[in-house]
Design a protein around this motif. Structure first.
Motif, PDB file in Angstrom:
ATOM      1  N   CYS A  72     -34.291 -40.260 -11.187  1.00 10.49           N
ATOM      2  CA  CYS A  72     -34.651 -39.361 -12.290  1.00 10.49           C
ATOM      3  C   CYS A  72     -35.006 -37.975 -11.775  1.00 10.49           C
ATOM      4  O   CYS A  72     -34.551 -36.964 -12.326  1.00 10.49           O
ATOM      5  N   LEU A  73     -35.801 -37.908 -10.731  1.00 11.90           N
ATOM      6  CA  LEU A  73     -36.181 -36.610 -10.168  1.00 11.90           C
ATOM      7  C   LEU A  73     -34.995 -35.885  -9.563  1.00 11.90           C
ATOM      8  O   LEU A  73     -34.842 -34.671  -9.738  1.00 11.90           O
ATOM      9  N   ALA A  74     -34.144 -36.608  -8.857  1.00 17.08           N
ATOM     10  CA  ALA A  74     -32.962 -35.980  -8.258  1.00 17.08           C
ATOM     11  C   ALA A  74     -32.012 -35.459  -9.328  1.00 17.08           C
ATOM     12  O   ALA A  74     -31.499 -34.342  -9.222  1.00 17.08           O
ATOM     13  N   THR A  75     -31.812 -36.230 -10.363  1.00 17.05           N
ATOM     14  CA  THR A  75     -30.926 -35.812 -11.444  1.00 17.05           C
ATOM     15  C   THR A  75     -31.511 -34.614 -12.189  1.00 17.05           C
ATOM     16  O   THR A  75     -30.799 -33.649 -12.484  1.00 17.05           O
ATOM     17  N   GLY A  76     -32.786 -34.670 -12.473  1.00 17.78           N
ATOM     18  CA  GLY A  76     -33.429 -33.586 -13.204  1.00 17.78           C
ATOM     19  C   GLY A  76     -33.518 -32.289 -12.427  1.00 17.78           C
ATOM     20  O   GLY A  76     -33.531 -31.207 -13.015  1.00 17.78           O
ATOM     21  N   SER A  77     -33.571 -32.366 -11.115  1.00 15.17           N
ATOM     22  CA  SER A  77     -33.728 -31.154 -10.314  1.00 15.17           C
ATOM     23  C   SER A  77     -32.399 -30.489  -9.961  1.00 15.17           C
ATOM     24  O   SER A  77     -32.402 -29.390  -9.420  1.00 15.17           O
ATOM     25  N   THR A  78     -31.277 -31.105 -10.276  1.00  9.71           N
ATOM     26  CA  THR A  78     -29.989 -30.517  -9.897  1.00  9.71           C
ATOM     27  C   THR A  78     -29.763 -29.160 -10.555  1.00  9.71           C
ATOM     28  O   THR A  78     -29.234 -28.245  -9.924  1.00  9.71           O
ATOM     29  N   VAL A  79     -30.174 -28.997 -11.805  1.00  6.99           N
ATOM     30  CA  VAL A  79     -29.998 -27.715 -12.482  1.00  6.99           C
ATOM     31  C   VAL A  79     -30.852 -26.648 -11.797  1.00  6.99           C
ATOM     32  O   VAL A  79     -30.397 -25.533 -11.556  1.00  6.99           O
ATOM     33  N   LEU A  80     -32.070 -26.974 -11.463  1.00  8.04           N
ATOM     34  CA  LEU A  80     -32.941 -26.014 -10.791  1.00  8.04           C
ATOM     35  C   LEU A  80     -32.396 -25.624  -9.425  1.00  8.04           C
ATOM     36  O   LEU A  80     -32.398 -24.446  -9.052  1.00  8.04           O
ATOM     37  N   LEU A  81     -31.925 -26.595  -8.670  1.00  8.05           N
ATOM     38  CA  LEU A  81     -31.376 -26.314  -7.344  1.00  8.05           C
ATOM     39  C   LEU A  81     -30.086 -25.506  -7.428  1.00  8.05           C
ATOM     40  O   LEU A  81     -29.863 -24.594  -6.631  1.00  8.05           O
ATOM     41  N   ALA A  82     -29.249 -25.810  -8.405  1.00  6.58           N
ATOM     42  CA  ALA A  82     -28.006 -25.066  -8.573  1.00  6.58           C
ATOM     43  C   ALA A  82     -28.304 -23.615  -8.960  1.00  6.58           C
ATOM     44  O   ALA A  82     -27.676 -22.686  -8.442  1.00  6.58           O
ATOM     45  N   GLU A  83     -29.243 -23.401  -9.841  1.00  6.93           N
ATOM     46  CA  GLU A  83     -29.614 -22.037 -10.245  1.00  6.93           C
ATOM     47  C   GLU A  83     -30.178 -21.258  -9.057  1.00  6.93           C
ATOM     48  O   GLU A  83     -29.865 -20.087  -8.862  1.00  6.93           O
ATOM     49  N   HIS A  84     -31.004 -21.897  -8.266  1.00 11.16           N
ATOM     50  CA  HIS A  84     -31.569 -21.251  -7.077  1.00 11.16           C
ATOM     51  C   HIS A  84     -30.455 -20.883  -6.089  1.00 11.16           C
ATOM     52  O   HIS A  84     -30.446 -19.774  -5.546  1.00 11.16           O
ATOM     53  N   ALA A  85     -29.541 -21.784  -5.866  1.00 14.56           N
ATOM     54  CA  ALA A  85     -28.423 -21.511  -4.956  1.00 14.56           C
ATOM     55  C   ALA A  85     -27.568 -20.367  -5.483  1.00 14.56           C
ATOM     56  O   ALA A  85     -27.131 -19.493  -4.723  1.00 14.56           O
ATOM     57  N   TRP A  86     -27.325 -20.341  -6.787  1.00 17.90           N
ATOM     58  CA  TRP A  86     -26.532 -19.276  -7.410  1.00 17.90           C
ATOM     59  C   TRP A  86     -27.205 -17.918  -7.211  1.00 17.90           C
ATOM     60  O   TRP A  86     -26.575 -16.953  -6.797  1.00 17.90           O
ATOM     61  N   ARG A  87     -28.492 -17.861  -7.486  1.00 20.05           N
ATOM     62  CA  ARG A  87     -29.210 -16.588  -7.344  1.00 20.05           C
ATOM     63  C   ARG A  87     -29.291 -16.151  -5.882  1.00 20.05           C
ATOM     64  O   ARG A  87     -29.172 -14.966  -5.584  1.00 20.05           O
ATOM     65  N   THR A  88     -29.496 -17.087  -4.992  1.00 21.72           N
ATOM     66  CA  THR A  88     -29.555 -16.754  -3.567  1.00 21.72           C
ATOM     67  C   THR A  88     -28.210 -16.229  -3.091  1.00 21.72           C
ATOM     68  O   THR A  88     -28.138 -15.235  -2.371  1.00 21.72           O
ATOM     69  N   GLY A  89     -27.132 -16.882  -3.498  1.00 22.59           N
ATOM     70  CA  GLY A  89     -25.796 -16.438  -3.120  1.00 22.59           C
ATOM     71  C   GLY A  89     -25.488 -15.051  -3.650  1.00 22.59           C
ATOM     72  O   GLY A  89     -24.950 -14.203  -2.934  1.00 22.59           O
ATOM     73  N   ARG A  90     -25.845 -14.781  -4.892  1.00 16.68           N
ATOM     74  CA  ARG A  90     -25.606 -13.449  -5.469  1.00 16.68           C
ATOM     75  C   ARG A  90     -26.448 -12.395  -4.766  1.00 16.68           C
ATOM     76  O   ARG A  90     -25.962 -11.284  -4.537  1.00 16.68           O
ATOM     77  N   ALA A  91     -27.675 -12.716  -4.410  1.00 16.78           N
ATOM     78  CA  ALA A  91     -28.543 -11.754  -3.719  1.00 16.78           C
ATOM     79  C   ALA A  91     -27.974 -11.422  -2.337  1.00 16.78           C
ATOM     80  O   ALA A  91     -28.010 -10.273  -1.896  1.00 16.78           O
TER      81      ALA A  91
END
Length: 50
Positions: free
Chosen positions: A25-44
């Motif tokens: 449950c925690l791994a599934t729920g955190s995928t959106v947060l981790l993906a958003e963080h990776a997206w923002r880090t990559g753009r930065a």
């Protein structure tokens, strides 16, 4: 709460989750947060401004 609180088991007809089920449950729920963080880090790193 309905899953973990003992008195709620009879009301909601549930049973407690195992540690593995909580991990899924925690791994599934955190995928959106981790993906958003990776997206923002990559753009930065590429110099894009939000």
């Amino acid at each position: 709460m309905a899953v973990q609180v003992p008195f709620a088991h009879g009301v909601f007809d549930t049973f407690p989750l195992s540690p593995l089920q909580w991990a899924v449950c925690l791994a599934t729920g955190s995928t959106v947060l981790l993906a958003e963080h990776a997206w923002r880090t990559g753009r930065a790193r590429l110099g894009h401004k939000d």
